[in-house]
Design a protein around this motif. Sequence first.
Motif, mmCIF file in Angstrom:
data_model
loop_
_atom_site.group_PDB
_atom_site.id
_atom_site.type_symbol
_atom_site.label_atom_id
_atom_site.label_comp_id
_atom_site.label_asym_id
_atom_site.label_seq_id
_atom_site.Cartn_x
_atom_site.Cartn_y
_atom_site.Cartn_z
ATOM 1 N N ASP A 145 0.837 -1.195 0.000
ATOM 2 C CA ASP A 145 0.000 0.000 0.000
ATOM 3 C C ASP A 145 0.878 1.253 0.000
ATOM 4 O O ASP A 145 2.105 1.190 0.064
ATOM 5 N N ASP A 146 0.215 2.420 -0.052
ATOM 6 C CA ASP A 146 0.951 3.687 -0.105
ATOM 7 C C ASP A 146 1.804 3.899 1.139
ATOM 8 O O ASP A 146 2.883 4.494 1.072
ATOM 9 N N ASN A 147 1.319 3.426 2.275
ATOM 10 C CA ASN A 147 2.064 3.607 3.517
ATOM 11 C C ASN A 147 3.399 2.869 3.461
ATOM 12 O O ASN A 147 4.448 3.408 3.841
ATOM 13 N N LEU A 148 3.377 1.626 2.957
ATOM 14 C CA LEU A 148 4.622 0.862 2.852
ATOM 15 C C LEU A 148 5.581 1.530 1.882
ATOM 16 O O LEU A 148 6.783 1.642 2.152
ATOM 17 N N TRP A 149 5.059 2.000 0.743
ATOM 18 C CA TRP A 149 5.948 2.592 -0.252
ATOM 19 C C TRP A 149 6.536 3.915 0.209
ATOM 20 O O TRP A 149 7.638 4.282 -0.186
ATOM 21 N N SER A 150 5.804 4.643 1.060
ATOM 22 C CA SER A 150 6.375 5.870 1.627
ATOM 23 C C SER A 150 7.536 5.523 2.553
ATOM 24 O O SER A 150 8.545 6.238 2.609
ATOM 25 N N GLN A 151 7.423 4.395 3.277
ATOM 26 C CA GLN A 151 8.519 3.939 4.136
ATOM 27 C C GLN A 151 9.700 3.450 3.299
ATOM 28 O O GLN A 151 10.862 3.696 3.639
ATOM 29 N N VAL A 152 9.400 2.763 2.198
ATOM 30 C CA VAL A 152 10.462 2.298 1.303
ATOM 31 C C VAL A 152 11.197 3.492 0.690
ATOM 32 O O VAL A 152 12.429 3.505 0.589
ATOM 33 N N ALA A 153 10.417 4.505 0.303
ATOM 34 C CA ALA A 153 11.024 5.707 -0.276
ATOM 35 C C ALA A 153 11.952 6.380 0.731
ATOM 36 O O ALA A 153 13.037 6.857 0.374
ATOM 37 N N SER A 154 11.526 6.421 1.988
ATOM 38 C CA SER A 154 12.369 7.007 3.032
ATOM 39 C C SER A 154 13.629 6.175 3.248
ATOM 40 O O SER A 154 14.723 6.707 3.447
ATOM 41 N N MET A 155 13.474 4.867 3.185
ATOM 42 C CA MET A 155 14.596 3.950 3.375
ATOM 43 C C MET A 155 15.639 4.089 2.260
ATOM 44 O O MET A 155 16.842 3.924 2.482
ATOM 45 N N CYS A 156 15.176 4.413 1.052
ATOM 46 C CA CYS A 156 16.068 4.534 -0.112
ATOM 47 C C CYS A 156 16.393 5.989 -0.431
ATOM 48 O O CYS A 156 16.824 6.301 -1.554
ATOM 49 N N GLN A 157 16.171 6.874 0.520
ATOM 50 C CA GLN A 157 16.380 8.307 0.298
ATOM 51 C C GLN A 157 17.784 8.584 -0.234
ATOM 52 O O GLN A 157 18.783 8.189 0.357
ATOM 53 N N GLY A 158 17.860 9.244 -1.370
ATOM 54 C CA GLY A 158 19.148 9.644 -1.938
ATOM 55 C C GLY A 158 19.925 8.539 -2.624
ATOM 56 O O GLY A 158 21.086 8.748 -2.996
ATOM 57 N N LEU A 159 19.315 7.363 -2.820
ATOM 58 C CA LEU A 159 20.042 6.243 -3.418
ATOM 59 C C LEU A 159 19.604 5.922 -4.840
ATOM 60 O O LEU A 159 20.291 5.179 -5.534
ATOM 61 N N LEU A 160 18.464 6.455 -5.284
ATOM 62 C CA LEU A 160 17.967 6.127 -6.615
ATOM 63 C C LEU A 160 18.823 6.777 -7.688
ATOM 64 O O LEU A 160 19.163 7.965 -7.613
ATOM 65 N N ASP A 161 19.149 5.988 -8.701
ATOM 66 C CA ASP A 161 19.916 6.462 -9.855
ATOM 67 C C ASP A 161 21.250 7.084 -9.441
ATOM 68 O O ASP A 161 21.700 8.074 -10.019
ATOM 69 N N VAL A 162 21.851 6.502 -8.419
ATOM 70 C CA VAL A 162 23.152 6.969 -7.931
ATOM 71 C C VAL A 162 24.160 5.846 -8.120
ATOM 72 O O VAL A 162 23.919 4.714 -7.704
ATOM 73 N N LYS A 163 25.278 6.174 -8.717
ATOM 74 C CA LYS A 163 26.324 5.168 -8.962
ATOM 75 C C LYS A 163 26.994 4.803 -7.648
ATOM 76 O O LYS A 163 27.352 5.677 -6.854
ATOM 77 N N TYR A 164 27.171 3.503 -7.438
ATOM 78 C CA TYR A 164 27.758 3.029 -6.187
ATOM 79 C C TYR A 164 29.249 3.341 -6.163
ATOM 80 O O TYR A 164 29.974 3.076 -7.118
ATOM 81 N N LYS A 165 29.680 3.914 -5.046
ATOM 82 C CA LYS A 165 31.088 4.234 -4.882
ATOM 83 C C LYS A 165 31.550 3.780 -3.514
ATOM 84 O O LYS A 165 30.892 4.042 -2.507
ATOM 85 N N THR A 166 32.670 3.102 -3.473
ATOM 86 C CA THR A 166 33.288 2.755 -2.208
ATOM 87 C C THR A 166 34.159 3.918 -1.760
ATOM 88 O O THR A 166 34.437 4.842 -2.534
ATOM 89 N N LYS A 167 34.605 3.886 -0.538
ATOM 90 C CA LYS A 167 35.475 4.956 -0.043
ATOM 91 C C LYS A 167 36.771 5.002 -0.842
ATOM 92 O O LYS A 167 37.313 6.072 -1.098
ATOM 93 N N ALA A 168 37.242 3.836 -1.254
ATOM 94 C CA ALA A 168 38.478 3.788 -2.047
ATOM 95 C C ALA A 168 38.269 4.459 -3.394
ATOM 96 O O ALA A 168 39.131 5.163 -3.901
ATOM 97 N N THR A 169 37.075 4.245 -3.982
ATOM 98 C CA THR A 169 36.768 4.863 -5.274
ATOM 99 C C THR A 169 36.697 6.366 -5.147
ATOM 100 O O THR A 169 37.162 7.110 -6.007
ATOM 101 N N GLU A 170 36.092 6.845 -4.048
ATOM 102 C CA GLU A 170 35.953 8.277 -3.854
ATOM 103 C C GLU A 170 37.309 8.948 -3.667
ATOM 104 O O GLU A 170 37.495 10.095 -4.027
ATOM 105 N N ARG A 171 38.267 8.205 -3.081
ATOM 106 C CA ARG A 171 39.591 8.789 -2.865
ATOM 107 C C ARG A 171 40.444 8.762 -4.119
ATOM 108 O O ARG A 171 41.435 9.477 -4.232
ATOM 109 N N LYS A 172 40.062 7.939 -5.078
ATOM 110 C CA LYS A 172 40.879 7.770 -6.285
ATOM 111 C C LYS A 172 40.907 9.065 -7.098
ATOM 112 O O LYS A 172 39.888 9.693 -7.333
#
Length: 580
Positions: free
Chosen positions: A256-283
């Motif tokens: 339901d909408d309530n669950l998806w609002s919680q999922v959206a909060s859980m994934c805040q700032g992660l959609l369509d973002v390339k995964y980077k490790t700390k080592a990658t960020e320092r490179k």
Amino acid sequence: MLNPVKSIYLQPLTPKSSIVMSLRHLHLPLAAASLVGTALVSFLIYKLLKPQQRRSRMDYSKKAVVVETIDVLETAMTRIIEDTSSFKVIGLDCEWCSERSGKRRPIALLQLATISGYSVLIRLCKLDNRSLPQSLRDLLANRSILKVGVAVLDDANHLLTDHHLPTRGCLDLRYVASRHMPRDLRSKFTGSLKNLADIFLNKTLDKSEDVRCGDWEADVMSTHQIRYGAQDVLVAVDIFLSILQGKFGALPDRADDNLWSQVASMCQGLLDVKYKTKATERKTNTNVLTEPIKTTTKTSNAYKPRQTQMYHNCRLIAPSGELLCTCHKQKAEWYIKKGIGELECEEPFTVRLKFEPSGMPGLDRAYYLQDKANMCVVCGSEDSYIRKNIVPHEYRRHFPEVNKKHTSHDVVLLCLACHQLSSSYDRIIRNQLTVEYNAPITNSTNARYREDPRRLKARSAAKALKRNTKVGKLPEQRVDELKRILSEFWNVEEVSVDIIDETLTLDVKCENEEFQGSHGEKVVNLVMKDQNGIEKFEKRWRQQFLETMKPKFMPALWSVHHRHTSVDSNEDNQGSIPPR
């Protein structure tokens, strides 16, 4: 007569002997209890440290659907759309072949899976891009439907480049897992799909090198390839559901909408973002050819929504009272402040000019006289919006001056989601232009500046020597070698502290002799060689915007065939928007 042996137990016991005998009697039961207790404690610790096992929501027994025709694909999309209407999550993965040189070939297989265990293997190498059903395009472009997987954004970029399929709503499982994984399990986290399956599902994946690097463009897929392709997307969905269940408890069959609002909060700032490790960020970037770097503390506003309205719809009128254009209030007030205009009325805010304007828009003048709405022209959202240049600035900046005037015709408002999607479609046409005009976006011929390897080597040596004066850990032989580099560079016999300090500030950038112009400049220069080339070029971008974004709220009188005609360039003597 008493048995002498038994009589021992009938004799009265002293306190000391009573305790000893009691311990002897209890020795065996205490040992057994100790073993049971130790086993129980070990079991409880194991259960606490081990991820909670759950009943899988996935049905791995279902046979994957292999798609090689459009008809089968349309049927499969009907089922996928039905499943995602109740639970907006699909697993996504791609497979391709590589040439002997290591160059990647276009994506051959697109794998999709829903939470019902329905998996589809779409053999894009067998299908015509132009005939792919709109339902597939809409599914991939729909940001509200999560596409989960490992390195899923890389797959999305390849889909766009290879098959013109913009894909949004990509969620890298590594981000979600690292954010919501229990602390005691983080030491086991390595980031591969196989590793995540082991941690969250206690499942071992078959990642055979022979299958993974096999021929995905073969006429017929093998049983092993089908099983391999299906397992990756099914497991990706299962891992995501496991993370959700660990956070929210039991999951309903229909979210339901309530669950998806919680999922959206859980994934805040992660959609369509390339995964980077700390080592990658320092490179650091080690490419020799680079564009000059502009140091600034200001962050990019490329996707920053406007905080104020775009169109104020203020009026500028000529001394005769003729309406010249609508504009921003700040621009209208500028004429008053300079003393070349006077306030005519407050509502609507109207300024009468004190001079006769010249060079007004000609054939499309009416477009500039109408009020424009502050909303996304695609979906109608009024919450926030960003300026969208339908003809990208990287090309228009190289247009002739007459084509740079009155560019507001090709500037519209889009909400953040629509702007990102439109930018994805822009990449398609940019890639086409790269091939058509042999104008690569980045290479040695379009970098205005390059790093001089000799200067770069000298500066690196100076940094090492400067650091050594503070730390003193370099061997003497290495110090002599570094000084020899500076000695040869400056043509001096002795390397002093002043020379080291001067080398530290050395500019390693130099003009690139092979520079032939930027991508945009080269494309425009070749476009202008064609008759009416600029006009055709503008129409191409406008038509592409209409066909891909299907805007529902474009300003009235907006036209693909808009022309930059004015009194300065043709006989239509009707004036122009006055200069600011």
